[in-house]
Design an enzyme around this catalytic site. Structure first.
Site, PDB file in Angstrom:
ATOM      1  N   HIS A 102      -6.537  -9.262  -3.281  1.00  0.00           N
ATOM      2  CA  HIS A 102      -5.959  -9.831  -4.445  1.00  0.00           C
ATOM      3  C   HIS A 102      -5.937 -11.538  -4.213  1.00  0.00           C
ATOM      4  O   HIS A 102      -5.715 -12.023  -2.989  1.00  0.00           O
ATOM      5  CB  HIS A 102      -4.250  -9.429  -4.643  1.00  0.00           C
ATOM      6  CG  HIS A 102      -4.145  -8.260  -4.841  1.00  0.00           C
ATOM      7  ND1 HIS A 102      -3.872  -7.294  -3.939  1.00  0.00           N
ATOM      8  CD2 HIS A 102      -3.941  -7.465  -5.905  1.00  0.00           C
ATOM      9  CE1 HIS A 102      -3.478  -6.272  -4.200  1.00  0.00           C
ATOM     10  NE2 HIS A 102      -3.613  -6.163  -5.616  1.00  0.00           N
ATOM     11  N   ASP A 105      -3.117 -12.504  -2.001  1.00  0.00           N
ATOM     12  CA  ASP A 105      -3.250 -12.064  -0.551  1.00  0.00           C
ATOM     13  C   ASP A 105      -3.818 -13.518   0.298  1.00  0.00           C
ATOM     14  O   ASP A 105      -3.414 -13.438   1.405  1.00  0.00           O
ATOM     15  CB  ASP A 105      -4.028 -10.852  -0.292  1.00  0.00           C
ATOM     16  CG  ASP A 105      -3.670  -9.810  -1.160  1.00  0.00           C
ATOM     17  OD1 ASP A 105      -2.424  -9.677  -1.329  1.00  0.00           O
ATOM     18  OD2 ASP A 105      -4.438  -8.893  -1.434  1.00  0.00           O
TER      19      ASP A 105
HETATM   20  C1  XUL Z   1      -1.029  -0.147  -6.140  1.00  0.00           C
HETATM   21  C2  XUL Z   1      -2.402  -0.452  -5.974  1.00  0.00           C
HETATM   22  C3  XUL Z   1      -3.032  -1.780  -6.100  1.00  0.00           C
HETATM   23  C4  XUL Z   1      -4.289  -1.728  -6.674  1.00  0.00           C
HETATM   24  C5  XUL Z   1      -4.872  -3.351  -6.541  1.00  0.00           C
HETATM   25  O1  XUL Z   1      -0.515   0.911  -6.207  1.00  0.00           O
HETATM   26  O2  XUL Z   1      -3.140   0.394  -5.905  1.00  0.00           O
HETATM   27  O3  XUL Z   1      -2.917  -2.212  -4.503  1.00  0.00           O
HETATM   28  O4  XUL Z   1      -5.274  -1.232  -5.788  1.00  0.00           O
HETATM   29  O5  XUL Z   1      -4.107  -4.266  -7.249  1.00  0.00           O
END
Ligand code: XUL
Ligand code: CO
Length: 439
Positions: A102, A105
């Site tokens: 993300h 992150d």
């Molecule tokens: C949350 C989840 C996230 C997504 C990316 O449950 O799975 O980490 O994969 O935003």
């Protein structure tokens, strides 16, 4: 800065089923050819930045327990650089070909969006340097539209259009950075796109907003020439009580309603999200394949006794073997892969535990790939399913599907040919026994 946070860990190697070291692959032999393709290219495994490098072990009952020395020193940007160095050191010692992140992150939030974006651009250069040096590639990027308080009532589905706009700006930047880093997909998980109570929610309006948002993202993908698919990641609940991307079927319907069923979007199926939705993981993958929407996988598992998204590392050989057989039958991954959206338990606080977790996860998928190959090579299971539907390939079945018969004509055939179907066993137990023999 010290040279490595993982200096006690030798690069993980394939040692065969009887390997002496606990940190060796017993099944994952990346260059081994299975069904004409290297194991690494079949499985396309990725490490998730957030659980393994950003999370400190905090949960809703207690503070962080993890030893994460890369999170310690300096200002936010210095820490981000240290974290990136630690992560790439980990990826290459592990031998994972891909990673996922993300925006938040890898790069912190600044005082304004302009500052935040400038920092992310700078961090993208840092990531690009590490990628070039190590050969680790980006499976997908995404934007965190759920952690900051501005998103407490959702991002695209927020009652405030300014929050929608902020989220749009964030996704634009994250998509462009993903493109710059050669990311093979872009993921949209609807973090808080749902509701806590219908008392304050206009559901129709929120769905229309989400539809508009996804159309804008697709338009921008074409505008900048991002080649990978956009992957929506279904999840039924948590953090909200109900999330609009409930499961694969709900997202399929959403894409159709909002004019998005044109190939731009596919699904990122997560094992623990499937079980939260009351489905098996295999069901969600099977649905995605059937709908022509199969994209990628977030690999983890839940716990049958804990009703939430525990995101544990996978360990069920039987389940994964059948899953791999389905994926292979459907032609395998194209741009997708297996991303370990999985986290170690809070008591596994030692950095070494990150290796145990990922080595186990990579090995169980490799093992499952080998079992799936046996299932398909033997061919009995697919042949039995095929035989079960044989009637649809010719005669009456074919004519029905080819629209040759009306309801009245079908009824006429039943009476004129004296059709009287005989029950046939579904043979479930026989099939379950058969599957056990491949393991
Ligand atoms: C949350 C989840 C996230 C997504 C990316 O449950 O799975 O980490 O994969 O935003
Ligand atoms: Co996920």
């Amino acid at each position: 800065m010290q040279d490595s946070f993982f200096s006690t860990i030798e690069p993980i190697r394939y040692g065969g089923p009887d390997a002496a070291s606990v940190l060796a692959f017993r099944y994952y032999d990346k260059d081994r050819i299975v069904r004409g393709k290297r194991m690494e290219d079949h499985l396309r495994m990725a490490v998730a930045f957030w659980h393994s490098f950003a999370w400190d072990g905090t949960d809703m009952f207690g503070s962080g327990t993890f030893q994460r020395p890369w999170q310690g020193a300096g200002d936010a940007l210095a820490r981000a650089k240290l974290k990136a160095a630690a992560a790439f050191d980990f990826f290459s010692r592990l031998g994972a070909p891909f990673y996922c992140f993300h925006d938040r992150d890898v790069s912190p939030e600044g005082g304004s969006l302009a500052e935040t974006n400038k920092w992310l651009d700078g961090m993208a250069d840092v990531l690009a340097g590490h990628m070039q040096r190590t050969g680790v590639k980006l499976l997908w990027g995404t934007a965190n539209l759920f952690s900051h308080p501005r998103y407490m009532a959702g991002a695209a589905t927020n009652p405030d259009p300014e929050v929608f706009a902020f989220a749009a700006a964030q996704v634009k930047q994250a998509l462009e950075v993903t493109q710059r880093l050669g990311g093979e997909n872009y993921v949209l998980w609807g973090g808080r796109e749902g509701y806590e109570t219908l008392l304050n929610t206009d559901m129709k309006r929120e769905l229309d907003q989400l539809g508009r948002f996804m159309n804008l993202v697709a338009e921008h993908k074409h505008k900048i020439g991002f080649r990978g698919p956009l992957l929506i990641e279904p999840k039924p609940r948590e953090p909200t009580k109900h999330q609009y991307d409930y499961d694969a079927a709900a997202v399929d319907a959403f894409l159709q309603r909002y004019g998005l069923a044109n190939g731009d979007f596919r699904l990122n199926i997560e094992a623990n999200h499937a079980t939260l939705a009351g489905h098996t993981f295999e069901h969600e993958v099977t649905y995605a394949i059937a709908a022509g929407l199969f994209g990628s996988i977030d690999m983890n598992r839940g716990d049958t006794l804990l009703g939430w998204d525990t995101d544990q590392f996978p360990n069920d050989l039987g389940e994964l073997s059948l899953l791999l057989a389905r994926i292979l039958q459907a032609g395998g991954f194209s741009t997708g892969g297996f991303n370990f959206d999985a986290k170690v338990r809070r008591q596994s606080f030692d950095p070494e535990d990150l290796f145990h977790a990922h080595v186990g996860g990579m090995d169980i998928l490799a093992h499952a790939l080998l079992v799936a190959d046996r299932i398909l090579a033997d061919g009995k299971l697919p042949a039995l399913v095929d035989a079960r539907y044989a009637g649809w390939k010719q005669g009456l079945g074919r004519e029905i599907l080819d629209r040759k018969l009306s309801l009245a004509q079908i009824a006429d055939q039943v009476t004129s040919r004296n059709i009287d179907p005989k029950p046939r066993s579904g043979r479930q137990e026989m099939l379950e026994n058969l599957v056990t023999r491949y393991l």
